[in-house]
Design a protein around this motif. Structure first.
Motif, PDB file in Angstrom:
ATOM      1  N   UNK A   1       0.801  -1.217   0.000  1.00 15.78           N
ATOM      2  CA  UNK A   1       0.000   0.000   0.000  1.00 15.78           C
ATOM      3  C   UNK A   1       0.841   1.277   0.000  1.00 15.78           C
ATOM      4  N   UNK A   2       2.145   1.136  -0.113  1.00 16.09           N
ATOM      5  CA  UNK A   2       3.018   2.311  -0.006  1.00 16.09           C
ATOM      6  C   UNK A   2       3.207   3.041  -1.327  1.00 16.09           C
ATOM      7  N   UNK A   3       2.728   2.482  -2.430  1.00 12.04           N
ATOM      8  CA  UNK A   3       2.985   3.078  -3.737  1.00 12.04           C
ATOM      9  C   UNK A   3       2.551   4.541  -3.799  1.00 12.04           C
TER      10      UNK A   3
ATOM     11  N   UNK B   1      13.617   5.497  -8.192  1.00  8.12           N
ATOM     12  CA  UNK B   1      13.289   4.089  -8.389  1.00  8.12           C
ATOM     13  C   UNK B   1      12.685   3.543  -7.099  1.00  8.12           C
ATOM     14  N   UNK B   2      11.524   2.915  -7.204  1.00  6.26           N
ATOM     15  CA  UNK B   2      10.824   2.411  -6.021  1.00  6.26           C
ATOM     16  C   UNK B   2      11.503   1.142  -5.507  1.00  6.26           C
ATOM     17  N   UNK B   3      11.439   0.913  -4.211  1.00  8.70           N
ATOM     18  CA  UNK B   3      12.075  -0.266  -3.606  1.00  8.70           C
ATOM     19  C   UNK B   3      11.443  -1.564  -4.121  1.00  8.70           C
ATOM     20  N   UNK B   4      10.150  -1.526  -4.452  1.00 13.79           N
ATOM     21  CA  UNK B   4       9.509  -2.725  -4.996  1.00 13.79           C
ATOM     22  C   UNK B   4      10.013  -3.039  -6.407  1.00 13.79           C
ATOM     23  N   UNK B   5      10.392  -2.005  -7.138  1.00 16.51           N
ATOM     24  CA  UNK B   5      10.995  -2.239  -8.454  1.00 16.51           C
ATOM     25  C   UNK B   5      12.319  -2.955  -8.296  1.00 16.51           C
ATOM     26  N   UNK B   6      13.121  -2.501  -7.318  1.00 17.48           N
ATOM     27  CA  UNK B   6      14.391  -3.170  -7.045  1.00 17.48           C
ATOM     28  C   UNK B   6      14.160  -4.630  -6.648  1.00 17.48           C
ATOM     29  N   UNK B   7      13.138  -4.881  -5.850  1.00 19.98           N
ATOM     30  CA  UNK B   7      12.844  -6.244  -5.404  1.00 19.98           C
ATOM     31  C   UNK B   7      12.543  -7.151  -6.595  1.00 19.98           C
TER      32      UNK B   7
ATOM     33  N   UNK C   1       4.170  -1.184 -12.993  1.00 22.89           N
ATOM     34  CA  UNK C   1       4.663   0.191 -12.854  1.00 22.89           C
ATOM     35  C   UNK C   1       3.708   1.183 -13.506  1.00 22.89           C
ATOM     36  N   UNK C   2       3.185   0.821 -14.655  1.00 19.09           N
ATOM     37  CA  UNK C   2       2.257   1.710 -15.350  1.00 19.09           C
ATOM     38  C   UNK C   2       0.982   1.901 -14.534  1.00 19.09           C
ATOM     39  N   UNK C   3       0.484   0.811 -13.954  1.00 17.28           N
ATOM     40  CA  UNK C   3      -0.748   0.912 -13.145  1.00 17.28           C
ATOM     41  C   UNK C   3      -0.508   1.689 -11.857  1.00 17.28           C
ATOM     42  N   UNK C   4       0.604   1.416 -11.192  1.00 15.20           N
ATOM     43  CA  UNK C   4       0.881   2.099  -9.932  1.00 15.20           C
ATOM     44  C   UNK C   4       1.192   3.578 -10.145  1.00 15.20           C
ATOM     45  N   UNK C   5       1.722   3.930 -11.296  1.00 13.10           N
ATOM     46  CA  UNK C   5       2.030   5.332 -11.562  1.00 13.10           C
ATOM     47  C   UNK C   5       0.767   6.185 -11.638  1.00 13.10           C
ATOM     48  N   UNK C   6      -0.357   5.565 -11.945  1.00 13.79           N
ATOM     49  CA  UNK C   6      -1.620   6.299 -12.025  1.00 13.79           C
ATOM     50  C   UNK C   6      -2.086   6.804 -10.665  1.00 13.79           C
TER      51      UNK C   6
ATOM     52  N   UNK D   1       8.040   6.846 -14.071  1.00  9.66           N
ATOM     53  CA  UNK D   1       8.033   5.784 -15.086  1.00  9.66           C
ATOM     54  C   UNK D   1       9.359   5.756 -15.841  1.00  9.66           C
ATOM     55  N   UNK D   2       9.916   6.920 -16.120  1.00 11.59           N
ATOM     56  CA  UNK D   2      11.197   6.979 -16.819  1.00 11.59           C
ATOM     57  C   UNK D   2      12.300   6.348 -15.979  1.00 11.59           C
ATOM     58  N   UNK D   3      12.402   6.721 -14.718  1.00 14.56           N
ATOM     59  CA  UNK D   3      13.443   6.176 -13.843  1.00 14.56           C
ATOM     60  C   UNK D   3      13.325   4.664 -13.691  1.00 14.56           C
ATOM     61  N   UNK D   4      12.115   4.196 -13.432  1.00 13.01           N
ATOM     62  CA  UNK D   4      11.917   2.771 -13.162  1.00 13.01           C
ATOM     63  C   UNK D   4      12.042   1.920 -14.418  1.00 13.01           C
TER      64      UNK D   4
END
Length: 296
Positions: free
Chosen positions: A72-74, A85-91, A126-131, A143-146
Motif C-alpha cells: 500500500x506504499x505506492x 526508483x521504487x524499492x519494490x521495483x528493485x525487489x 509500474x504503469x498501473x501504480x504510476x496512475x 516511469x522513466x526512472x523505473x
C-alpha cells in the motif's frame, strides 16, 4: 629336476596372471553394470527434480509478485521519493536477475518463459501504480526512472547501439516515450509563453499600422517574457529536488530540457534587444539552474 621346478613355477605365475586378469574383467563388468544402474536411477529422477525446482521457483516468484502488488506504499512513496526508483521495483528486478543468473547454467524453456513474463508483469505493474500519482510530471519521471532501471538491469539488449555509434546514448523506446511525455507535460507550457517573432510584409499602410501598434507589441513582448520566466521558475522550484539516480540518464534529461527551453529564449531576446535589460533571468542563468535539477 631344476627344469621341472622351473616349468612348474612358470605355469603357476601364468595361472595367477590369468586369474588376476579375469578378476579385473569381472570388476570392470560389475562397475559398468553399477554405473549404468546409477545413471538410469539419476536420469529417471532428474525430470522429477527439475519439475520440483520449477515449481519452487514459480511459487517464489508469485509470492514476490503478490507482495509487490498488495503493498500500500505506492501512492505515498512515489511523491515522497520524488520520482526515484521504487524499492519494490528493485525487489522485482533482483528476483528476475536471480532467475537470469540461474538460466545461464540451467537454461530451460520454462525458466525463460517465466523471466519474460515477469518482466512484462513488472512493466504493467509500474504503469498501473504510476496512475496513483496526481502530478503528471512526477508520474512520467517515475516511469522513466523505473523503466530505465528495468531496461538497464534485465533488458540490456534494449539499450544496445550500432558499433559505429557505440558512444551515442540511446534509451530504450519505452524509456524514450516516457521521457518525451515528461518533457511535454513539464516544460511544454513554459515554451508556449515564448511567442515566435512576427515579420510584417505588405503595403505602406500595413507597415504604418504596425508602427502605430509598436508600443502595444512591446508591452505584449514584455508580458510574454514575464509569463515565460514565471512559468520557468514555477516549474523549476517544483522539480528542483526531484531525483534521477542514473548519472547518464540525469545528464541527458538536463541536456534535453536545456535544448528545448534556453535557445528559443536566447533567440527571442536577440531579436528584441529592448527586452534584455528587463527581466530577472538571463539565458545563461536559466541554463545554470537546469544543470542543478534531479539531484534529489
Amino acid at each position: 629336476m631344476v627344469s621341472t621346478v622351473h616349468s612348474i613355477t612358470i605355469s603357476y605365475v601364468a595361472s595367477q596372471k590369468k586369474r588376476k586378469q579375469l578378476s579385473s574383467r569381472e570388476a570392470q563388468a560389475k562397475f559398468k553394470g553399477l554405473s549404468k544402474k546409477i545413471f538410469m536411477d539419476v536420469g529417471g529422477s532428474l525430470p522429477r527434480e527439475v519439475k520440483r525446482l520449477n515449481k519452487a521457483v514459480y511459487s517464489t516468484v508469485m509470492e514476490v509478485r503478490a507482495f509487490v502488488e498488495e503493498d500500500e506504499s505506492w501512492a505515498a512513496e512515489i511523491p515522497r521519493g520524488r520520482g526515484d526508483v521504487h524499492r519494490n521495483t528493485w525487489l522485482m528486478v533482483n528476483c528476475i536477475k536471480s532467475m537470469q543468473d540461474k538460466a545461464r547454467y540451467h537454461d530451460t524453456q520454462y525458466l525463460r518463459g517465466l523471466i519474460d513474463d515477469s518482466v512484462l508483469h513488472l512493466k504493467e505493474l509500474l504503469l498501473r501504480k504510476s496512475e496513483l500519482c496526481s502530478d503528471q510530471s512526477l508520474r512520467y519521471l517515475f516511469l522513466l526512472n523505473n523503466s530505465y532501471l528495468v531496461a538497464m538491469m534485465v533488458e540490456a539488449w534494449s539499450l544496445l547501439v550500432e558499433p559505429w555509434s557505440k558512444h551515442e546514448w540511446r534509451p530504450a523506446p519505452e524509456c524514450l516515450k516516457y521521457m518525451n511525455r515528461y518533457l511535454d507535460v513539464s516544460w511544454g507550457h513554459v515554451q508556449s509563453h515564448m511567442p515566435k517573432t512576427a515579420f510584417v510584409h505588405g503595403s505602406g499602410r500595413l507597415q504604418m499600422l504596425f508602427c502605430m501598434l509598436a508600443p502595444l507589441q512591446n508591452w505584449k513582448r514584455t508580458a510574454s517574457r514575464a509569463k515565460f520566466e514565471s512559468a520557468f521558475h514555477k516549474t523549476y522550484q517544483a522539480q528542483r529536488f526531484w531525483k534521477v539516480p542514473n548519472p547518464q540518464l540525469r545528464d541527458e534529461l538536463r541536456k534535453t530540457i536545456t535544448e528545448r527551453v534556453v535557445p528559443g529564449y536566447r533567440s527571442y531576446l536577440r531579436k528584441h534587444p529592448e527586452l534584455e535589460r528587463g527581466g530577472s533571468s538571463s539565458p545563461d542563468v536559466l541554463e545554470e539552474m537546469l544543470g542543478e535539477l534531479f539531484e534529489g
